[in-house]
Design a protein around this motif. Structure first.
Motif, PDB file in Angstrom:
ATOM      1  N   TYR A  62       0.499   4.085  -2.433  1.00 18.86           N
ATOM      2  CA  TYR A  62       0.256   5.288  -2.560  1.00 18.86           C
ATOM      3  C   TYR A  62       1.431   6.258  -2.312  1.00 18.86           C
ATOM      4  O   TYR A  62       0.938   7.883  -2.812  1.00 18.86           O
ATOM      5  CB  TYR A  62      -0.479   5.597  -1.340  1.00 18.86           C
ATOM      6  CG  TYR A  62      -1.970   5.279  -0.736  1.00 18.86           C
ATOM      7  CD1 TYR A  62      -2.869   5.718  -1.690  1.00 18.86           C
ATOM      8  CD2 TYR A  62      -1.652   4.129   0.024  1.00 18.86           C
ATOM      9  CE1 TYR A  62      -4.390   5.392  -1.264  1.00 18.86           C
ATOM     10  CE2 TYR A  62      -2.826   3.511   0.352  1.00 18.86           C
ATOM     11  CZ  TYR A  62      -4.217   3.960   0.189  1.00 18.86           C
ATOM     12  OH  TYR A  62      -5.457   4.028  -0.640  1.00 18.86           O
ATOM     13  N   GLU A 110       1.623   6.739  -6.463  1.00 15.06           N
ATOM     14  CA  GLU A 110       0.097   8.077  -6.971  1.00 15.06           C
ATOM     15  C   GLU A 110       0.749   9.460  -6.047  1.00 15.06           C
ATOM     16  O   GLU A 110       0.335  10.336  -7.358  1.00 15.06           O
ATOM     17  CB  GLU A 110      -1.211   7.088  -6.219  1.00 15.06           C
ATOM     18  CG  GLU A 110      -2.102   8.760  -6.264  1.00 15.06           C
ATOM     19  CD  GLU A 110      -3.636   7.903  -6.044  1.00 15.06           C
ATOM     20  OE1 GLU A 110      -4.978   8.332  -6.555  1.00 15.06           O
ATOM     21  OE2 GLU A 110      -3.341   6.994  -5.028  1.00 15.06           O
ATOM     22  N   LYS A 111       0.908   9.798  -5.344  1.00 19.05           N
ATOM     23  CA  LYS A 111       1.485  10.691  -4.741  1.00 19.05           C
ATOM     24  C   LYS A 111       2.647  11.434  -5.628  1.00 19.05           C
ATOM     25  O   LYS A 111       2.358  13.175  -6.086  1.00 19.05           O
ATOM     26  CB  LYS A 111       2.657  11.317  -2.797  1.00 19.05           C
ATOM     27  CG  LYS A 111       3.167  11.877  -2.816  1.00 19.05           C
ATOM     28  CD  LYS A 111       3.554  11.865  -1.330  1.00 19.05           C
ATOM     29  CE  LYS A 111       4.227  13.542  -1.715  1.00 19.05           C
ATOM     30  NZ  LYS A 111       5.382  13.190  -0.372  1.00 19.05           N
ATOM     31  N   VAL A 167      -4.605  11.956  -0.168  1.00 15.50           N
ATOM     32  CA  VAL A 167      -2.384  10.741  -0.021  1.00 15.50           C
ATOM     33  C   VAL A 167      -2.244  10.909   0.696  1.00 15.50           C
ATOM     34  O   VAL A 167      -1.749  10.281   1.500  1.00 15.50           O
ATOM     35  CB  VAL A 167      -2.390  10.907  -1.864  1.00 15.50           C
ATOM     36  CG1 VAL A 167      -1.353  10.008  -1.713  1.00 15.50           C
ATOM     37  CG2 VAL A 167      -3.290   9.145  -2.957  1.00 15.50           C
ATOM     38  N   ASN A 200       0.965  -1.165   0.194  1.00 16.42           N
ATOM     39  CA  ASN A 200      -0.062  -0.142  -0.241  1.00 16.42           C
ATOM     40  C   ASN A 200       0.901   1.236   0.769  1.00 16.42           C
ATOM     41  O   ASN A 200       0.275   2.435  -0.023  1.00 16.42           O
ATOM     42  CB  ASN A 200      -1.267   0.358   1.237  1.00 16.42           C
ATOM     43  CG  ASN A 200      -1.866  -0.250   1.006  1.00 16.42           C
ATOM     44  OD1 ASN A 200      -2.189  -1.791  -0.085  1.00 16.42           O
ATOM     45  ND2 ASN A 200      -2.479  -1.248   1.980  1.00 16.42           N
TER      46      ASN A 200
END
Length: 618
Positions: free
Chosen positions: A456, A459-460, A540, A452
């Motif tokens: 994330y 994605e950040k 996020v 995870n």
């Protein structure tokens, strides 16, 4: 032929007589060609009378055509001519091909921009194909009902298009392909599942699923003769019946039979056992030891529901021999595991010790003395760890004497010296007796957390780059909007004035206003997307912060007093840094955690010690 352009004769050997005709008339054989004017077909059955055939469709009957006593002969009325003095219709090139058994003939007429339609074109194409068939010894007109239609189709294409613009392929004739007989066979499917069956180190078990066919007797089936397009019979051999044997089974195997085979099918999952010629499906295997001489490796499969019990318990002997591999659902070993052994199972119990160069993968494991490498997705229980390596979600060790332990939660009853312990959430030590141990809290050791975190974090970074580009784009468009505001105001006013007088505004003014409005619309659309992405970016960041804060719930617990020179380290994720602490002799700090302080805008991380034991660990 000599001074005449052609000669008509009856013959049974068209191309043999062509050479004779050329020689007799003094014309080079390369200048002589032939037209087939008529084909005379005869047949005879065995020693019966010869029958002339007018309607060749008689051979379309498969039963008649396959009569092994059928004999077909053809003779031909042909016209030999000197092609240097005889005008003929220009034809495209034609290629003829057959399959290996000569039961199928196919023609390919190549594209030709020079060919032109004539009234006799279809007949000429058919004649050309038949001449080629004759040259290679094929019967003409036998089982070739489609030929006339196909050459007419080609002629029509040429008539419509003025030429043959692409290749045309079609079947000329179709004989009867022989069907090979099927010999009977006894197939032991379960043995075929064992890899490297001839290798003495291969598995002794063949694991089968419920309703899986383990043995099959394939019944013989007679073949069928064929006949090719030269009229030759293609005979097949008789089917063999040599492999039928009696198969005895227990009630765990059912028998099913049809006209093709007899199948023996497993009623439940397990491994196939052959004891005294009686086949059975078993779920539990008991052997004294697993080694090269007696069993070889055992590959039953993780999802097999097969339990293997290895009973050898003598500490001077190997229960699992050197280099052996075992894969099964449940493995219970009373003795020890030797060097190079490899074990994969859902549940593993080992009553002896594991060699330092052995490897075990399982969901759960219970090992008496561990020196090798152990990886569990569930819980690992080890009575004595002596320099071995263990990784599991939860690790329980009674006595640790050197080695490496990694897990989300680690529980050690007695910790001696020179151990490396890495945990994501919790380390609990009942008695500490040694020094030079390294205790590391790193929440990255939780696989789900690590996965995870990467998702994330990626994605950040992606959102950050996108927001940077969007912001720059917005600034550029806003600057353009601002620089055009005053001039657009003038344009609007001018259009209103013209409209009030009933005068149509010039296209240049209308286009300038339209361009400005499009620019504002683009800006608003990008601004809306920017706000949406910024909201997600903030979400996020909050998620990552929450994940980071998990480390503040992690604990190192020592229910007794500390011994000096044991290192404790907390690994932060963001910022990536280590907070370290070295224990002191007789120090009483039952619970060690890390805390976060913010002083004057500065983030401070420090070790926190407490003697208050969590209620759940008392």
């Amino acid at each position: 032929m000599g001074k005449v352009s052609s000669a008509i004769i009856n013959t049974e050997n068209v191309y043999g007589d062509l050479e004779v005709a050329a020689k007799a008339s003094g014309v080079p054989v390369k200048d002589v060609d032939v037209d087939i004017l008529a084909v005379h077909t005869k047949y005879m059955i065995g020693e019966g009378e010869i029958q002339s055939v007018e309607d060749l469709s008689i051979f379309d009957n498969d039963e008649f055509f396959l009569n092994p006593e059928l004999h077909i002969e053809q003779s031909y009325r042909v016209r030999y001519y000197d092609k240097t003095v005889t005008e003929k219709t220009h034809l495209p090139k034609i290629a003829i091909a057959s399959n290996k058994t000569l039961t199928k003939i196919r023609a390919k007429i190549l594209a030709d921009s020079e060919v032109r339609y004539t009234a006799d074109l279809a007949d000429e194409l058919e004649n050309a194909i038949n001449r080629t068939l004759l040259k290679y010894g094929f019967l003409i007109g036998v089982r070739s009902n489609n030929l006339k239609n196909e050459v007419r189709r080609v002629a029509s294409l040429i008539r419509v298009n003025g030429a043959l613009i692409e290749d045309v392929i079609f079947d000329v004739a179709q004989g009867i392909e022989p069907l090979e007989p099927i010999d009977d066979a006894m197939i032991y499917h379960y043995k075929n599942k064992v890899e490297n069956a001839d290798d003495p180190n291969s598995s002794v078990l063949s694991v089968v699923s419920e309703n899986e066919t383990i043995i099959e007797y394939v019944k013989s089936k007679p073949g069928r003769n064929g006949r090719n397009l030269k009229g030759e019979l293609i005979a097949v051999t008789e089917a063999k019946n040599e492999n039928a044997v009696e198969i005895k089974t227990t009630e765990k195997i059912r028998k099913e039979e049809d006209d093709k085979s007899i199948r023996y099918i497993a009623i439940s999952q397990g491994y196939v056992s052959d004891e005294g010629g009686v086949y059975d499906i078993k779920e539990k295997l008991e052997v004294n030891s697993v080694n090269l001489k007696t069993t070889g490796s055992i590959e039953a499969g993780l999802d097999s529901d097969v339990t293997i019990n290895v009973t050898e318990s003598d500490v001077l002997k190997d229960a699992i021999g050197p280099g052996m591999s075992i894969e099964t659902s449940t493995l219970n070993v009373q003795g020890s595991v030797a060097e190079g052994a490899s074990i994969k199972a859902r549940s593993v119990t080992i009553g002896g010790l594991t060699h330092a160069k052995s490897a075990i993968e399982s969901v759960d494991a219970d090992i008496a003395t561990h020196l090798g490498t152990l990886t569990c997705s569930g819980e690992a229980k080890i009575d004595r760890l002596e320099g071995g390596s263990v990784r599991a979600r939860v690790v329980n060790v009674n006595v640790a004497v050197g080695g490496s332990i990694t897990g989300e939660e680690v529980y050690i009853n007695e910790l001696n010296s020179n151990c490396t312990i890495t945990a994501a959430k919790l380390v609990v030590i009942n008695q500490l007796r040694g020094r030079d141990n390294r205790i590391i809290i790193d929440i990255m050791q939780t696989p789900e957390y690590a996965k995870n975190l990467k998702v994330y974090t990626d994605e950040k970074q992606t959102l950050g780059r996108e927001l940077h580009k969007l912001k720059a784009n917005l600034q550029d468009k806003l600057s353009l909007i601002n620089s055009n505001t005053s001039s657009v105001g003038y344009v609007k006013k001018r259009i209103e004035e013209l409209s009030a007088t009933g005068t149509e505004a010039p296209a240049s003014l209308l286009n300038k206003l339209k361009d400005y409005q499009s620019l504002v619309y683009e800006y608003n659309t990008i601004a809306k997307h920017y706000r949406t992405q910024k909201e997600r970016y903030d979400e996020v960041i909050a998620i990552l912060q929450k994940m980071q804060d998990m480390i503040f719930d992690s604990k190192v617990v020592n229910k007794g007093r500390w011994v000096e020179l044991n290192d404790i380290k907390f690994e932060l994720i963001e910022p990536r840094k280590s907070i370290c602490y070295v224990t002191k002799e007789n120090e009483l700090a039952r619970v060690i955690t890390i805390r976060h302080l913010e002083i004057a805008g500065e983030h401070i991380y420090e070790i926190k010690k407490s003697n208050e034991m969590p209620q759940e660990l008392l």
